[in-house]
Design a protein around this motif. Structure first.
Motif, PDB file in Angstrom:
ATOM      1  N   ASN A  51     -11.810   3.817   6.342  1.00 25.80           N
ATOM      2  CA  ASN A  51     -10.900   3.821   5.206  1.00 25.80           C
ATOM      3  C   ASN A  51      -9.541   4.447   5.506  1.00 25.80           C
ATOM      4  N   ILE A  52      -9.546   5.670   6.045  1.00 29.62           N
ATOM      5  CA  ILE A  52      -8.312   6.453   6.092  1.00 29.62           C
ATOM      6  C   ILE A  52      -7.306   5.863   7.068  1.00 29.62           C
ATOM      7  N   GLU A  53      -7.724   5.606   8.308  1.00 34.43           N
ATOM      8  CA  GLU A  53      -6.774   5.068   9.286  1.00 34.43           C
ATOM      9  C   GLU A  53      -6.269   3.681   8.901  1.00 34.43           C
ATOM     10  N   PRO A  54      -7.133   2.743   8.466  1.00 29.55           N
ATOM     11  CA  PRO A  54      -6.591   1.442   8.058  1.00 29.55           C
ATOM     12  C   PRO A  54      -5.610   1.544   6.896  1.00 29.55           C
ATOM     13  N   ALA A  55      -5.930   2.381   5.894  1.00 31.52           N
ATOM     14  CA  ALA A  55      -5.027   2.518   4.751  1.00 31.52           C
ATOM     15  C   ALA A  55      -3.715   3.170   5.170  1.00 31.52           C
ATOM     16  N   ALA A  56      -3.801   4.211   6.017  1.00 27.42           N
ATOM     17  CA  ALA A  56      -2.589   4.877   6.487  1.00 27.42           C
ATOM     18  C   ALA A  56      -1.737   3.921   7.319  1.00 27.42           C
ATOM     19  N   ARG A  57      -2.377   3.118   8.148  1.00 26.89           N
ATOM     20  CA  ARG A  57      -1.651   2.145   8.976  1.00 26.89           C
ATOM     21  C   ARG A  57      -0.904   1.142   8.082  1.00 26.89           C
ATOM     22  N   TYR A  58      -1.603   0.652   7.077  1.00 29.54           N
ATOM     23  CA  TYR A  58      -0.992  -0.345   6.192  1.00 29.54           C
ATOM     24  C   TYR A  58       0.198   0.250   5.432  1.00 29.54           C
ATOM     25  N   MET A  59       0.003   1.433   4.856  1.00 29.08           N
ATOM     26  CA  MET A  59       1.084   2.047   4.074  1.00 29.08           C
ATOM     27  C   MET A  59       2.287   2.380   4.952  1.00 29.08           C
ATOM     28  N   ARG A  60       2.016   2.881   6.144  1.00 22.48           N
ATOM     29  CA  ARG A  60       3.119   3.231   7.047  1.00 22.48           C
ATOM     30  C   ARG A  60       3.886   1.986   7.464  1.00 22.48           C
ATOM     31  N   ALA A  61       3.171   0.901   7.768  1.00 22.95           N
ATOM     32  CA  ALA A  61       3.835  -0.331   8.196  1.00 22.95           C
ATOM     33  C   ALA A  61       4.736  -0.878   7.093  1.00 22.95           C
ATOM     34  N   VAL A  62       4.222  -0.891   5.857  1.00 25.51           N
ATOM     35  CA  VAL A  62       5.020  -1.415   4.746  1.00 25.51           C
ATOM     36  C   VAL A  62       6.189  -0.483   4.457  1.00 25.51           C
ATOM     37  N   VAL A  69       6.508   2.853  -0.695  1.00 25.78           N
ATOM     38  CA  VAL A  69       5.053   2.938  -0.528  1.00 25.78           C
ATOM     39  C   VAL A  69       4.421   1.742  -1.236  1.00 25.78           C
ATOM     40  N   PRO A  70       3.575   0.960  -0.565  1.00 31.25           N
ATOM     41  CA  PRO A  70       2.966  -0.207  -1.218  1.00 31.25           C
ATOM     42  C   PRO A  70       1.969   0.221  -2.296  1.00 31.25           C
ATOM     43  N   LEU A  71       2.037  -0.444  -3.416  1.00 33.51           N
ATOM     44  CA  LEU A  71       1.125  -0.144  -4.522  1.00 33.51           C
ATOM     45  C   LEU A  71      -0.094  -1.052  -4.525  1.00 33.51           C
ATOM     46  N   TRP A  72       0.001  -2.163  -3.817  1.00 34.57           N
ATOM     47  CA  TRP A  72      -1.072  -3.155  -3.816  1.00 34.57           C
ATOM     48  C   TRP A  72      -1.462  -3.441  -2.377  1.00 34.57           C
ATOM     49  N   ASN A  73      -2.755  -3.561  -2.116  1.00 36.74           N
ATOM     50  CA  ASN A  73      -3.236  -3.906  -0.781  1.00 36.74           C
ATOM     51  C   ASN A  73      -3.910  -5.273  -0.848  1.00 36.74           C
ATOM     52  N   PRO A  74      -3.318  -6.307  -0.269  1.00 32.46           N
ATOM     53  CA  PRO A  74      -3.878  -7.658  -0.380  1.00 32.46           C
ATOM     54  C   PRO A  74      -5.007  -7.951   0.590  1.00 32.46           C
ATOM     55  N   ASP A  75      -5.304  -7.039   1.510  1.00 29.04           N
ATOM     56  CA  ASP A  75      -6.218  -7.351   2.608  1.00 29.04           C
ATOM     57  C   ASP A  75      -7.696  -7.099   2.290  1.00 29.04           C
ATOM     58  N   VAL A  76      -8.002  -6.405   1.202  1.00 32.68           N
ATOM     59  CA  VAL A  76      -9.377  -6.007   0.888  1.00 32.68           C
ATOM     60  C   VAL A  76      -9.677  -6.327  -0.570  1.00 32.68           C
ATOM     61  N   LEU A  77     -10.921  -6.713  -0.850  1.00 31.52           N
ATOM     62  CA  LEU A  77     -11.371  -6.952  -2.224  1.00 31.52           C
ATOM     63  C   LEU A  77     -10.533  -8.022  -2.925  1.00 31.52           C
ATOM     64  N   CYS A  78     -10.092  -9.025  -2.175  1.00 24.46           N
ATOM     65  CA  CYS A  78      -9.183 -10.055  -2.698  1.00 24.46           C
ATOM     66  C   CYS A  78      -7.916  -9.431  -3.257  1.00 24.46           C
ATOM     67  N   GLY A  79      -7.560  -8.285  -2.731  1.00 23.34           N
ATOM     68  CA  GLY A  79      -6.414  -7.529  -3.224  1.00 23.34           C
ATOM     69  C   GLY A  79      -6.870  -6.457  -4.199  1.00 23.34           C
ATOM     70  N   ALA A  80      -6.257  -5.277  -4.098  1.00 21.49           N
ATOM     71  CA  ALA A  80      -6.645  -4.167  -4.973  1.00 21.49           C
ATOM     72  C   ALA A  80      -5.506  -3.154  -5.025  1.00 21.49           C
ATOM     73  N   ASP A 757       5.392 -13.855  -0.018  1.00 17.93           N
ATOM     74  CA  ASP A 757       4.150 -13.093  -0.136  1.00 17.93           C
ATOM     75  C   ASP A 757       4.379 -11.706   0.467  1.00 17.93           C
ATOM     76  N   SER A 758       4.468 -10.699  -0.377  1.00 13.00           N
ATOM     77  CA  SER A 758       4.606  -9.322   0.082  1.00 13.00           C
ATOM     78  C   SER A 758       3.582  -8.462  -0.652  1.00 13.00           C
ATOM     79  N   ALA A 759       3.598  -7.179  -0.341  1.00 11.11           N
ATOM     80  CA  ALA A 759       2.555  -6.301  -0.863  1.00 11.11           C
ATOM     81  C   ALA A 759       2.473  -6.329  -2.381  1.00 11.11           C
ATOM     82  N   ASP A 760       3.612  -6.184  -3.069  1.00  7.73           N
ATOM     83  CA  ASP A 760       3.611  -6.027  -4.519  1.00  7.73           C
ATOM     84  C   ASP A 760       4.339  -7.155  -5.236  1.00  7.73           C
ATOM     85  N   ARG A 761       4.627  -8.247  -4.516  1.00  3.45           N
ATOM     86  CA  ARG A 761       5.471  -9.290  -5.097  1.00  3.45           C
ATOM     87  C   ARG A 761       5.084 -10.646  -4.520  1.00  3.45           C
TER      88      ARG A 761
END
Length: 850
Positions: A51-62, A69-80, A757-761
């Motif tokens: 959980n922690i490293e993948p989420a940190a990687r995603y937030m840092r990249a965005v 800071v991305p509010l939405w993660n499209p890669d898990v749970l069909c987006g969450a 197609d972006s994190a929150d838009r």
């Protein structure tokens, strides 16, 4: 004049003591955190990898790409929402992970919290001492800070950084309460409010709730002891309430969205229903308070968690404080002159009983009354309060040592116990068959497992018992007057300080230096590449579902490795087979995952769908054994691939050697195409050839009253006839907003495509021939706002889980923006809290200047 000089000398000495303590704690923290700070090493076990490293990687990249800071993660749970996957999102020290690579950020995060915990503990105990100033006054506070910042909990629980962070603020909050009860002042209120806010946003509600109860009890204890006037009691109580409100306001930016998320969670998504479990600590686990980690974690009874260790899977791998600290704690609790001993003894007993879980006398009844409450999952996490009480008692014991008032009978009794520990440790080493150690529950196979130094765990347990006993005996000897006459108080303090510190550092480095190189997280998944090539379509248009569970076998490719390599190999295996939340960087979107609050997707999969044909012999599902509902869900959610294991453990099996295996039944071959089976990876890959694209126009719908009704129709599709390729289930439906009562035509409704197609838009362009719904198989969430040709549009629930926007014939440019009202409102509350904090501090500073 002499009095003034004496006060100045004491102030200078206090400043020197604080400065030296701070320097010592920083140096120690730099030493134990050096792999992360200087050598690009990283933690990798359990939540770190999943959980922690993948989420940190995603937030840092965005964040690096967009500055936000991305509010939405499209890669898990069909987006969450991001806070559904890793909470909290706006914990201030957590911003290290935005500004630095994961290994370095981890080191900075650990260093900051360890030093904060140690220094606050030192200051709290230093100011809390009720003795006149003396040359060695610094030793008890120094010991407390050292024990708390480097205890096994603060080192071993770093597999869950939010747990570690929440616990780190305990001493500082107790320090603030001390100041508040002595003389309520505005800066004390502001400080306590900030600390409460930090603890809430650190992300462990069970730790904060217990912390708050501790603060309340400690404040009451202080009031009863200090006996202020009625006006003083009212002032203290009002200050405490104001600090609590301030803390809630400061944390609202994290707390309010999570509360909304919890309110939207499945009302029947209980933990037991989801297949979660509880773990309780037995007496053999509390040996961790005396034994350091070279012995290795003892196995647990009836416990497994989706893979975190191939051997034993303890949530907290150690609660170590060390024999010297335990000895000092007993001496402190035996000191009748210590006016806080009954308070800390009560805390010690209470939280030992709570930490023991169902092995203890409290949570057994709680679990029976409310069996599905998340707050008591893994109750061993509450052992930080056991360590806090032991550290406070050890500081009191150190003060007894300085005063020379140790009870001889207490010393002899404790020394006798440590002597027994030495004897018990040496006996197995003299025997050729130490099989009697199998009396440890659940430990028969674990104790025979070879480990470091070519010793089995049984042998290492023996060595550790003997070493612990010797350290305890040496501690007792420093208290005896006859021994102390040979040396001095300074010698006793030096021996105890060195012995306690060395043992704590050895234990901490044993946890924190179990690392992998930072490149561990850069390795690409060959499986992901195979899936992308096989799909032959744009990767963002399909998803993958991983159905690996806690009963799966450790695969041969991992099990055949040496003990030194098995842990990192197992973690990498989890990433390779795309365990939930591990798809960041793989280019694969998952339709399932793990969330902080149970999601509708996870709940629906676990309770409604499952691979029903793969249930164990003798098991059945209330809706039947057909795999058709699983197929329909995969089609509806754009899931092209299913990943399952090929074999699983039997009920009597365990991770590691000697595990019993049974083949997993295949999914229905008429519905799912088996494209690959890999025995070495214990992996099967199934493909669904016909599925709904991620964005589509649907001209047929069926109105349903709620998402529960929609999910029930999908769950019973073998009888209801639901087919996601030709229709959708819409809720909540407000027909007065539609141009037609229903849409039933089968003709082609038009075309639609995703243009941005972006994190929150998300931007979509559609040419529509007849009334229809633009369907997006990303998760429905009320935070999504839709705009059709610039005008606000309704976002409907499609099939209970996804999003749909109604469109009339013509050309449409549809914009979907994730902008939750809960986050905006929570942000306003936090800004109000920050303004109030600044106002309180400014007022306090102004009064001081006057």
């Amino acid at each position: 004049m002499l009095a003034g000089a004496k006060v100045r000398a004491v102030d200078v000495r206090r400043t020197v003591d604080f400065s030296l303590a701070f320097l010592l704690y920083v140096l120690l923290a730099l030493a134990v955190d050096s792999p992360f700070l200087f050598f690009n090493q990283s933690l990798y076990l359990a939540d770190i990898t999943y959980n922690i490293e993948p989420a940190a990687r995603y937030m840092r990249a965005v964040w690096l790409q967009t500055g936000a800071v991305p509010l939405w993660n499209p890669d898990v749970l069909c987006g969450a929402p991001q806070w559904q996957l890793i909470w909290p999102l706006f914990y201030l020290p957590g911003q290290f992970f935005l500004f630095a690579p994961f290994p370095l950020a981890t080191g900075m995060f650990l260093l900051f919290h360890q030093v904060a915990a140690g220094l606050a503990g030192f200051v709290w105990q230093y100011r809390n001492q009720e003795i006149d100033w003396q040359p060695l006054r610094w030793f008890p506070p120094l010991l407390f800070g050292l024990v708390f910042m480097l205890s096994g909990y603060m080192a071993g629980s770093t597999i869950n950084l939010s747990l570690f962070a929440c616990a780190a603020w305990l001493p500082a909050a107790l320090l603030a309460i001390d100041s508040l009860t002595v003389k309520p002042r505005l800066w004390c209120v502001a400080l306590l409010g900030c600390l409460i806010g930090l603890q809430i946003t650190a992300g462990r509600p069970e730790i904060f709730l217990c912390s708050f109860l501790l603060y309340l009890a400690y404040a009451v204890f202080r009031i009863l002891r200090l006996r202020p006037s009625v006006h003083g009691v009212i002032t203290i109580a009002g200050s405490f309430v104001l600090a609590t409100v301030l803390g809630l306001l400061l944390s609202a930016v994290d707390l309010y969205p999570l509360a909304e998320l919890a309110g939207q969670a499945p009302p029947v998504g209980k933990l037991l229903t989801l297949g979660m479990n509880y773990w309780s600590a037995g007496w053999f686990d509390f040996l961790g308070l005396a034994l350091s980690q070279p012995v290795g974690p003892l196995a647990m009874t009836s416990y497994n968690f989706y893979p975190s260790y191939p051997g034993s899977s303890q949530y907290l791998t150690s609660m170590y404080v060390g024999p010297p600290v335990l000895t000092l704690a007993i001496c402190g609790l035996a000191d009748r002159g210590w006016n806080q001993r009954w308070f800390w003894l009560a805390i010690l007993v209470l939280f030992t009983a709570l930490s023991a879980g169902e092995f203890g006398p409290i949570l057994t009844y709680v679990h029976q009354a409310v069996p599905d409450q998340m707050a008591f999952r893994f109750p061993i996490k509450l052992s930080i309060f056991v360590i806090l009480a032991l550290a406070a008692s050890a500081a009191a014991g150190a003060r007894v040592l300085l005063d020379g008032g140790v009870n001889r009978m207490v010393l002899l009794s404790v020394g006798a116990l440590w002597f027994v520990s030495v004897v018990v440790g040496l006996i197995p080493l003299m025997l050729s068959d130490p099989s009697f150690l199998g009396l440890l529950p659940g430990s028969q196979s674990e104790l025979s497992t070879p480990g470091p130094w070519r010793l089995t765990r049984a042998s290492r347990l023996s060595v550790e018992l003997a070493l612990a006993g010797l350290a305890g005996i040496l501690t007792c000897l420093t208290f005896f007057p006859s021994i102390r006459r040979i040396g001095s108080k300074h010698l006793s303090v030096a021996v105890l300080g060195m012995l306690s510190g060395v043992l704590l550092i050895v234990n901490a480095t044993n946890h924190l230096w179990n690392t992998v190189d930072g490149s561990f997280f850069e390795s690409k998944s060959a499986l992901a590449e195979r899936l992308r090539k096989d799909a032959s379509v744009f990767q963002g248009q399909f998803r993958v579902m991983s159905l690996f569970g806690e009963s799966d076998l450790v695969p041969p490719v991992v099990r055949e490795l040496s003990a030194a390599k098995i842990d990192p190999a197992f973690m990498q295996y989890a990433r390779i087979v795309l365990m939930p939340n591990c798809s960041i960087g793989s280019g694969i979107i998952l339709s399932n995952g793990v969330s902080t609050v149970p999601s509708w997707q996870s709940y629906f999969l676990a309770t409604g769908l499952l691979p029903r044909s793969s249930l164990r012999t003798g098991s059945s599902h209330p809706a039947g054994d057909s795999d058709l509902p699983l197929l329909r869900y995969c089609q509806a959610s754009s899931t092209r691939y299913l990943l399952t294991s090929a074999a699983r453990r039997t009920d009597s099996g365990a991770f590691g050697d000697g595990q019993l295996a049974e083949p997993l039944p295949y999914l229905d071959g008429k519905l799912f195409k088996l494209v690959e089976e890999d025995a070495q990876l214990n992996l099967r890959i199934y493909r669904i050839d016909e599925l709904r694209p991620r964005v589509s126009l649907m001209s047929r719908f069926q109105a349903v009253g709620s998402r529960i009704e929609a999910l029930t129709l999908i769950n019973r599709c073998d009888g209801s006839g639901y087919d996601p390729l030709h229709e959708i289930l819409i809720s909540p439906l407000r027909r007065q907003k539609l141009g037609v009562e229903s849409i039933t035509a089968d003709t082609q409704a038009g075309t639609v495509k995703l243009t941005a197609d972006s994190a929150d838009r998300l931007c979509l362009s559609a040419e529509v021939n007849r009334p229809a719904f633009v369907v997006l198989t990303d998760s429905y969430n009320p935070g999504w706002k839709a705009y059709d040709n610039g005008k606000p549009a309704e976002v409907y629930q499609a099939d209970g889980l996804f999003m749909a926007v109604y469109v009339e014939p013509g050309r449409h440019e549809i914009l979907l923006v994730f902008k939750p009202d809960s986050l905006a409102f929570g942000g306003l509350l936090s800004q109000a809290g920050l303004l109030l904090t600044v106002l309180l501090l400014s007022t306090a500073a102004f009064k001081k200047l006057r």
